[in-house]
Design a protein around this motif. Structure first.
Motif, PDB file in Angstrom:
ATOM      1  N   TYR A 120     -28.264 107.924  32.495  1.00 58.81           N
ATOM      2  CA  TYR A 120     -27.356 108.980  32.037  1.00 58.81           C
ATOM      3  C   TYR A 120     -27.443 110.157  32.990  1.00 58.81           C
ATOM      4  CZ  TYR A 120     -26.098 106.726  27.703  1.00 58.81           C
ATOM      5  OH  TYR A 120     -25.582 105.852  26.787  1.00 58.81           O
ATOM      6  N   SER A 121     -26.283 110.671  33.410  1.00 48.38           N
ATOM      7  CA  SER A 121     -26.224 111.846  34.269  1.00 48.38           C
ATOM      8  C   SER A 121     -26.644 113.069  33.463  1.00 48.38           C
ATOM      9  CB  SER A 121     -24.796 112.052  34.789  1.00 48.38           C
ATOM     10  OG  SER A 121     -24.374 110.930  35.520  1.00 48.38           O
ATOM     11  N   LYS A 122     -27.358 113.964  34.146  1.00 51.87           N
ATOM     12  CA  LYS A 122     -27.832 115.152  33.443  1.00 51.87           C
ATOM     13  C   LYS A 122     -28.009 116.298  34.427  1.00 51.87           C
ATOM     14  CE  LYS A 122     -31.639 116.749  30.527  1.00 51.87           C
ATOM     15  NZ  LYS A 122     -32.905 116.359  29.885  1.00 51.87           N
ATOM     16  N   ILE A 123     -27.474 117.459  34.078  1.00 50.92           N
ATOM     17  CA  ILE A 123     -27.714 118.674  34.853  1.00 50.92           C
ATOM     18  C   ILE A 123     -29.018 119.276  34.360  1.00 50.92           C
ATOM     19  CG2 ILE A 123     -26.907 121.022  35.321  1.00 50.92           C
ATOM     20  CD1 ILE A 123     -24.044 119.888  35.160  1.00 50.92           C
ATOM     21  N   ILE A 124     -29.917 119.562  35.298  1.00 51.34           N
ATOM     22  CA  ILE A 124     -31.227 120.105  34.954  1.00 51.34           C
ATOM     23  C   ILE A 124     -31.306 121.604  35.238  1.00 51.34           C
ATOM     24  CG2 ILE A 124     -33.700 120.004  35.501  1.00 51.34           C
ATOM     25  CD1 ILE A 124     -33.276 117.022  36.103  1.00 51.34           C
ATOM     26  N   GLU A 125     -30.672 122.041  36.323  1.00 56.95           N
ATOM     27  CA  GLU A 125     -30.818 123.444  36.722  1.00 56.95           C
ATOM     28  C   GLU A 125     -29.590 123.930  37.475  1.00 56.95           C
ATOM     29  OE1 GLU A 125     -33.596 125.902  39.888  1.00 56.95           O
ATOM     30  OE2 GLU A 125     -34.342 124.021  39.094  1.00 56.95           O
ATOM     31  N   LEU A 126     -29.222 125.185  37.231  1.00 63.37           N
ATOM     32  CA  LEU A 126     -28.188 125.879  37.996  1.00 63.37           C
ATOM     33  C   LEU A 126     -28.856 127.044  38.708  1.00 63.37           C
ATOM     34  CD1 LEU A 126     -25.348 126.112  35.309  1.00 63.37           C
ATOM     35  CD2 LEU A 126     -25.491 124.513  37.207  1.00 63.37           C
ATOM     36  N   PHE A 139     -15.788 134.950  42.343  1.00 58.86           N
ATOM     37  CA  PHE A 139     -15.240 134.079  43.371  1.00 58.86           C
ATOM     38  C   PHE A 139     -16.103 134.180  44.627  1.00 58.86           C
ATOM     39  CE2 PHE A 139     -12.592 133.122  47.022  1.00 58.86           C
ATOM     40  CZ  PHE A 139     -12.077 131.896  46.651  1.00 58.86           C
ATOM     41  N   GLY A 140     -16.504 133.048  45.172  1.00 60.58           N
ATOM     42  CA  GLY A 140     -17.313 133.009  46.378  1.00 60.58           C
ATOM     43  C   GLY A 140     -18.803 132.855  46.129  1.00 60.58           C
ATOM     44  N   THR A 141     -19.227 132.968  44.865  1.00 66.57           N
ATOM     45  CA  THR A 141     -20.643 132.786  44.551  1.00 66.57           C
ATOM     46  C   THR A 141     -21.030 131.339  44.776  1.00 66.57           C
ATOM     47  OG1 THR A 141     -20.573 134.550  42.885  1.00 66.57           O
ATOM     48  CG2 THR A 141     -22.397 132.986  42.738  1.00 66.57           C
ATOM     49  N   ARG A 142     -22.106 131.126  45.531  1.00 66.67           N
ATOM     50  CA  ARG A 142     -22.614 129.770  45.759  1.00 66.67           C
ATOM     51  C   ARG A 142     -23.512 129.387  44.596  1.00 66.67           C
ATOM     52  NH1 ARG A 142     -22.766 127.364  51.036  1.00 66.67           N
ATOM     53  NH2 ARG A 142     -21.363 128.528  52.378  1.00 66.67           N
ATOM     54  N   VAL A 143     -23.317 128.173  44.100  1.00 65.02           N
ATOM     55  CA  VAL A 143     -24.097 127.663  42.980  1.00 65.02           C
ATOM     56  C   VAL A 143     -24.662 126.302  43.372  1.00 65.02           C
ATOM     57  CG1 VAL A 143     -24.057 126.946  40.565  1.00 65.02           C
ATOM     58  CG2 VAL A 143     -22.610 128.848  41.316  1.00 65.02           C
ATOM     59  N   ALA A 144     -25.984 126.151  43.252  1.00 68.22           N
ATOM     60  CA  ALA A 144     -26.617 124.850  43.463  1.00 68.22           C
ATOM     61  C   ALA A 144     -26.845 124.224  42.089  1.00 68.22           C
ATOM     62  CB  ALA A 144     -27.938 124.997  44.202  1.00 68.22           C
ATOM     63  N   ILE A 145     -26.442 122.993  41.952  1.00 66.17           N
ATOM     64  CA  ILE A 145     -26.602 122.259  40.698  1.00 66.17           C
ATOM     65  C   ILE A 145     -27.604 121.137  40.957  1.00 66.17           C
ATOM     66  CG2 ILE A 145     -25.440 120.856  38.941  1.00 66.17           C
ATOM     67  CD1 ILE A 145     -22.806 122.288  39.865  1.00 66.17           C
ATOM     68  N   LYS A 146     -28.688 121.119  40.196  1.00 63.93           N
ATOM     69  CA  LYS A 146     -29.689 120.061  40.335  1.00 63.93           C
ATOM     70  C   LYS A 146     -29.664 119.196  39.088  1.00 63.93           C
ATOM     71  CE  LYS A 146     -32.723 122.676  43.352  1.00 63.93           C
ATOM     72  NZ  LYS A 146     -34.071 123.210  43.577  1.00 63.93           N
ATOM     73  N   GLY A 147     -29.858 117.894  39.281  1.00 70.89           N
ATOM     74  CA  GLY A 147     -29.825 117.012  38.132  1.00 70.89           C
ATOM     75  C   GLY A 147     -30.199 115.584  38.473  1.00 70.89           C
ATOM     76  N   VAL A 148     -29.803 114.687  37.596  1.00 71.12           N
ATOM     77  CA  VAL A 148     -30.094 113.262  37.698  1.00 71.12           C
ATOM     78  C   VAL A 148     -28.767 112.508  37.653  1.00 71.12           C
ATOM     79  CG1 VAL A 148     -31.236 111.307  36.568  1.00 71.12           C
ATOM     80  CG2 VAL A 148     -32.299 113.579  36.508  1.00 71.12           C
ATOM     81  N   SER A 149     -28.573 111.589  38.568  1.00 74.99           N
ATOM     82  CA  SER A 149     -27.367 110.746  38.605  1.00 74.99           C
ATOM     83  C   SER A 149     -26.083 111.577  38.557  1.00 74.99           C
ATOM     84  CB  SER A 149     -27.390 109.735  37.460  1.00 74.99           C
ATOM     85  OG  SER A 149     -28.496 108.885  37.567  1.00 74.99           O
ATOM     86  N   LEU A 150     -26.031 112.629  39.360  1.00 74.01           N
ATOM     87  CA  LEU A 150     -24.858 113.509  39.350  1.00 74.01           C
ATOM     88  C   LEU A 150     -23.594 112.813  39.842  1.00 74.01           C
ATOM     89  CD1 LEU A 150     -26.477 116.833  40.611  1.00 74.01           C
ATOM     90  CD2 LEU A 150     -25.941 116.162  38.260  1.00 74.01           C
ATOM     91  N   ILE A 188     -16.536 124.664  36.745  1.00 77.17           N
ATOM     92  CA  ILE A 188     -17.463 125.560  36.067  1.00 77.17           C
ATOM     93  C   ILE A 188     -16.629 126.429  35.141  1.00 77.17           C
ATOM     94  CG2 ILE A 188     -19.139 127.427  36.342  1.00 77.17           C
ATOM     95  CD1 ILE A 188     -19.857 126.227  39.086  1.00 77.17           C
ATOM     96  N   CYS A 189     -16.928 126.400  33.866  1.00 76.86           N
ATOM     97  CA  CYS A 189     -16.168 127.141  32.849  1.00 76.86           C
ATOM     98  C   CYS A 189     -14.681 126.812  32.940  1.00 76.86           C
ATOM     99  CB  CYS A 189     -16.401 128.644  32.971  1.00 76.86           C
ATOM    100  SG  CYS A 189     -18.102 129.135  32.689  1.00 76.86           S
ATOM    101  N   ASP A 190     -14.379 125.516  33.100  1.00 79.23           N
ATOM    102  CA  ASP A 190     -13.012 124.990  33.186  1.00 79.23           C
ATOM    103  C   ASP A 190     -12.250 125.441  34.432  1.00 79.23           C
ATOM    104  OD1 ASP A 190     -13.203 123.478  30.840  1.00 79.23           O
ATOM    105  OD2 ASP A 190     -12.697 125.215  29.599  1.00 79.23           O
ATOM    106  N   ILE A 191     -12.950 125.964  35.438  1.00 85.07           N
ATOM    107  CA  ILE A 191     -12.315 126.393  36.684  1.00 85.07           C
ATOM    108  C   ILE A 191     -12.834 125.508  37.810  1.00 85.07           C
ATOM    109  CG2 ILE A 191     -12.033 128.295  38.338  1.00 85.07           C
ATOM    110  CD1 ILE A 191     -12.521 130.193  35.941  1.00 85.07           C
ATOM    111  N   PRO A 192     -11.927 124.842  38.550  1.00 80.80           N
ATOM    112  CA  PRO A 192     -12.374 124.009  39.666  1.00 80.80           C
ATOM    113  C   PRO A 192     -13.064 124.863  40.732  1.00 80.80           C
ATOM    114  CG  PRO A 192     -10.065 123.595  39.147  1.00 80.80           C
ATOM    115  CD  PRO A 192     -10.478 124.796  38.367  1.00 80.80           C
ATOM    116  N   VAL A 193     -14.167 124.369  41.300  1.00 79.46           N
ATOM    117  CA  VAL A 193     -14.830 125.118  42.368  1.00 79.46           C
ATOM    118  C   VAL A 193     -13.972 125.081  43.619  1.00 79.46           C
ATOM    119  CG1 VAL A 193     -17.127 124.676  41.440  1.00 79.46           C
ATOM    120  CG2 VAL A 193     -16.209 123.181  43.209  1.00 79.46           C
ATOM    121  N   PHE A 194     -14.123 126.106  44.450  1.00 80.68           N
ATOM    122  CA  PHE A 194     -13.326 126.243  45.670  1.00 80.68           C
ATOM    123  C   PHE A 194     -13.675 125.154  46.680  1.00 80.68           C
ATOM    124  CE2 PHE A 194     -12.712 128.125  49.921  1.00 80.68           C
ATOM    125  CZ  PHE A 194     -11.337 128.281  49.888  1.00 80.68           C
TER     126      PHE A 194
END
Length: 131
Positions: free
Chosen positions: A80-86, A93-104, A116-122
């Protein structure tokens, strides 16, 4: 069991289990579990079973139990895919976000889109199955 495609996903993912003798002499798959979570059987035959994954977590076995009580098993066959950390939980706009998880990648070969929050990332600047 010869294959499970995709081998990772989330609740609602359609998963195809392929092989020989999947029904163990029976006429239908009575219950299928993916990593401990019971999946909804959409279609079944002795060579292919399609299920819709329910919500679960972790890596675990794919288990097919037929109406005869026979069991066919693939050890650690689904994750199962799972987000562990943001890295950021707020931004603009322009903020970099690293998403860590399993089977992303959800069993695929790449992450093609993120919202993110129903908004497609750039832009996705890099991606792996874990980040």
């Amino acid at each position: 069991v010869d294959s499970v495609v995709p081998a990772a996903g989330v609740g609602g993912t359609l998963v195809t289990i392929s092989g020989q003798g999947l029904l163990g002499g029976g006429t239908r798959a009575q219950q299928v579990t993916l990593s401990g979570a019971i999946a909804n059987v959409e279609s079944d035959s002795d060579t292919e079973i399609v299920v819709k994954a329910n919500f679960g977590e972790g890596v675990g076995d794919v288990i097919v139990e037929s109406d005869t009580g026979s069991i066919v098993l693939l050890t650690d066959g689904f994750s199962y895919s799972k987000i562990i950390e943001l890295s950021q939980v707020s931004g603009q706009f322009g903020t970099r976000v690293a998403i860590k998880g399993v089977s992303l990648r959800g069993g695929g070969t790449e992450v093609k889109a993120v919202t993110i929050c129903d908004i497609p990332v750039f832009a996705i600047t890099s991606e792996t199955d874990t980040q």
